[in-house]
Design a protein around this motif. Structure first.
Motif, PDB file in Angstrom:
ATOM      1  N   ASP A   1     -97.150 -29.628  12.321  1.00 18.43           N
ATOM      2  CA  ASP A   1     -96.133 -30.593  12.261  1.00 18.43           C
ATOM      3  C   ASP A   1     -96.238 -31.517  13.426  1.00 18.43           C
TER       4      ASP A   1
ATOM      5  N   CYS B   1     -87.344 -30.005  14.769  1.00 15.05           N
ATOM      6  CA  CYS B   1     -88.487 -30.590  14.139  1.00 15.05           C
ATOM      7  C   CYS B   1     -89.084 -31.432  14.943  1.00 15.05           C
TER       8      CYS B   1
ATOM      9  N   TYR C   1     -96.413 -36.505  11.116  1.00 13.13           N
ATOM     10  CA  TYR C   1     -97.019 -35.674   9.853  1.00 13.13           C
ATOM     11  C   TYR C   1     -95.870 -34.596   9.478  1.00 13.13           C
ATOM     12  N   ASN C   2     -95.211 -34.452   8.382  1.00 10.95           N
ATOM     13  CA  ASN C   2     -94.058 -33.614   8.301  1.00 10.95           C
ATOM     14  C   ASN C   2     -93.145 -33.659   9.490  1.00 10.95           C
TER      15      ASN C   2
ATOM     16  N   VAL D   1     -99.560 -24.582   9.656  1.00 11.08           N
ATOM     17  CA  VAL D   1     -98.362 -25.209   9.826  1.00 11.08           C
ATOM     18  C   VAL D   1     -98.788 -26.187  11.058  1.00 11.08           C
TER      19      VAL D   1
ATOM     20  N   LYS E   1     -79.042 -28.078   3.577  1.00 12.60           N
ATOM     21  CA  LYS E   1     -80.314 -28.819   3.744  1.00 12.60           C
ATOM     22  C   LYS E   1     -80.146 -30.234   2.768  1.00 12.60           C
TER      23      LYS E   1
ATOM     24  N   GLU F   1     -89.816 -31.409   9.100  1.00 11.42           N
ATOM     25  CA  GLU F   1     -89.973 -29.945   8.543  1.00 11.42           C
ATOM     26  C   GLU F   1     -89.657 -29.005   9.779  1.00 11.42           C
ATOM     27  N   LEU F   2     -88.603 -28.348   9.574  1.00 10.84           N
ATOM     28  CA  LEU F   2     -87.884 -27.358  10.533  1.00 10.84           C
ATOM     29  C   LEU F   2     -88.714 -26.144  10.834  1.00 10.84           C
ATOM     30  N   GLY F   3     -88.850 -25.874  12.152  1.00  8.83           N
ATOM     31  CA  GLY F   3     -89.441 -24.604  12.257  1.00  8.83           C
ATOM     32  C   GLY F   3     -88.869 -24.017  13.571  1.00  8.83           C
TER      33      GLY F   3
ATOM     34  N   GLU G   1     -83.556 -24.087  14.870  1.00  8.62           N
ATOM     35  CA  GLU G   1     -84.665 -24.648  14.339  1.00  8.62           C
ATOM     36  C   GLU G   1     -84.715 -26.082  14.786  1.00  8.62           C
TER      37      GLU G   1
END
Length: 493
Positions: free
Chosen positions: A63, A211, A83-84, A61, A10, A87-89, A209
């Motif tokens: 994003d 984003c 927004y974010n 959460v 990261k 951010e990985l999800g 993951e």
């Protein structure tokens, strides 16, 4: 993957982003002009805050990345709000969007037609079939699972390199960013769970993951011809590789196929890939409103609600989209069919019996009326602006003290239609009652809520949304008759 290795990966990405984002924006693709818009960022943040405050089951959460086209002369710029965005999800089945796009490239690289793997790709997208996804990964990577136990095995590194096929393809189009997209979705063609080289890969390098920003850019490139072009003036004709993918991504509203489909007006077109697993609820879509306006939206969240009835357990992102569209005023565009929303504060709202004022976070606008009077009624008299087909929905808060069988009725041109609705669930969202034909003029008691014998009932809001109409055909758009013609004719609304 060890925590130290994850942190290093990261940090390396952040270094790349800071050092080179001036020259090439991460995940902007290569074919379209995208500009970040601070005003859209603010609108998304406001809609997000309002939406999260209204949830009957809280989560945090959410994003978002939104792309809206802005045309000046012959140039189209896609304005982006987020927004974010990085951010990985966990994407769940949203990863299949990337596998679909990459599989078309694999077909081309092997001198075959765009749909050469259709028997596997179609169920992967249409039915979110995990077994077929595994086959697509095996065929396109050329790296079926191996019975290995360690990364030190000399067969592992070349195997893993091949499994990067989709990531390599996305990276070549500036669509990868810091995402990981190389793991199958389980259970799959190699069993119920991970084993062998697939387990080692997952244990060493981590799960898939994605984003929001990269996902939105990918959907833009897929549906607008950035990857494979558009052979005609109208992409809705579903020709060529782009048309093939658009056809696969076409899904129904008010179903488990699209969370966004719970928050847009009737007649909208949804091209999307949803992802649901554990508490993750994600959706990536190109949405075309009845006005003809298109936009791309990607949302990654932990908003899945197992306690809501199917398919409303996956409806949360549609509710967020409803709040977002209200803030953006996109439903007021020319050619937009009328949408009428009424609450208990509306002048056309009438009651009989005893009702008490109450408040709840999941009530629309935060307040509603409730009654334990079995003879009580609440109804809305609606002035229908034009004859046609209308979608009728209702909104109410939920509570365990409310009736599990509240009587709701709709008066339409073809008769009275009764419903029994549980108000112990469905809170904080639009619940579809159906599509009904209405004549122009005032309709008394168009929607009526009736008291229950043993429980409290709630009255909050209704929404009457007209379907698009052209050449006297309810539900049809003018482009259904003339694909390259105008979106609508004003006299048909």
């Amino acid at each position: 993957m060890g925590s130290a290795q994850q942190a290093l990966t990261k940090l390396l990405f952040l270094f790349f982003f800071v050092s080179f984002t001036v020259a090439v924006s991460v995940c902007d693709g290569t074919k379209f002009t995208i500009q970040d818009d601070s005003n859209l960022n603010s609108i998304i943040a406001e809609a997000r805050e309002e939406f999260l405050a209204s949830r009957p089951e809280s989560f945090d959460v959410l994003d978002v990345s939104l792309l809206i086209p802005s045309t000046s002369g012959n140039e189209t710029v896609w304005k982006r709000g987020s927004y974010n965005p990085f951010e990985l999800g966990y994407p769940a089945s949203c990863v299949k969007l990337a596998y679909m796009a990459s599989s078309v490239d694999w077909c081309h690289q092997n001198g075959r037609s765009s749909n050469c793997l259709d028997q596997h790709v179609r169920p992967m997208i249409k039915n979110s079939d995990n077994l077929q996804t595994g086959i697509v990964v095996d065929v396109c990577s050329g790296a079926p699972n191996l019975n290995l136990t360690s990364t030190t095995d000399p067969l592992f590194t070349p195997w893993y390199s091949k499994r990067m096929w989709a990531m390599d393809y996305l990276d070549s189009h500036n669509l990868l960013g810091n995402q990981t997209i190389n793991v199958k979705t389980y259970p799959t063609n190699t069993g119920q769970t991970l084993w062998g080289a697939e387990y080692i890969s997952w244990d060493t390098y981590g799960r898939n993951e994605m984003c929001a920003q990269c996902a939105a850019s990918l959907m833009l490139e897929v549906t607008q011809g950035g990857l494979y072009g558009i052979p005609t003036q109208n992409p809705d004709l579903y020709e060529g590789p782009t048309g093939y993918m658009r056809g696969l991504l076409s899904h129904k509203m008010w179903t488990s196929e699209s969370s966004f489909g719970f928050g847009i007006p009737p007649g909208s077109v949804v091209l999307n890939k949803i992802g649901v697993a554990y508490d993750n609820l994600n959706d990536i879509a190109l949405i075309k409103l009845p006005s003809g306006l298109e936009f791309v939206l990607a949302v990654f969240s932990t908003g899945y609600e197992a306690n809501q009835p199917y398919p409303y357990d996956g409806s949360n992102l549609g509710v967020f989209l409803y709040y977002l569209l209200e803030k953006l005023a996109l439903l007021d565009e020319p050619c937009s069919p009328p949408i009428l929303t009424y609450t208990t504060d509306s002048s056309n709202f009438v009651t009989t019996g005893t009702w008490d004022a109450a408040t709840a976070n999941d009530a629309l606008n935060g307040k509603f009326l409730q009654s334990s009077d079995s003879s009580a009624t609440a109804s809305w008299n609606v002035d229908v602006p034009s004859e046609g087909l209308y979608e009728v929905t209702m909104w109410s808060p939920q509570s365990s003290k409310f009736s599990a069988g509240t009587s709701v009725g709709v008066n339409s041109a073809t008769g009275f239609y009764p419903f029994s609705i549980s108000q112990q669930v469905y809170g904080g969202r639009w619940l579809k009652l159906g599509d009904f034909y209405f004549t122009k003029g005032t309709h008394e008691n168009l929607v009526t809520i009736t008291g229950a014998n043993t429980a409290t009932i709630a009255a909050n809001a209704i929404k009457i949304s007209k379907w698009p109409e052209c050449h006297d055909s309810p539900g049809a758009t003018c482009q259904d008759f003339e694909p390259l013609g105008p979106t609508c004719a004003s006299h048909e609304q």
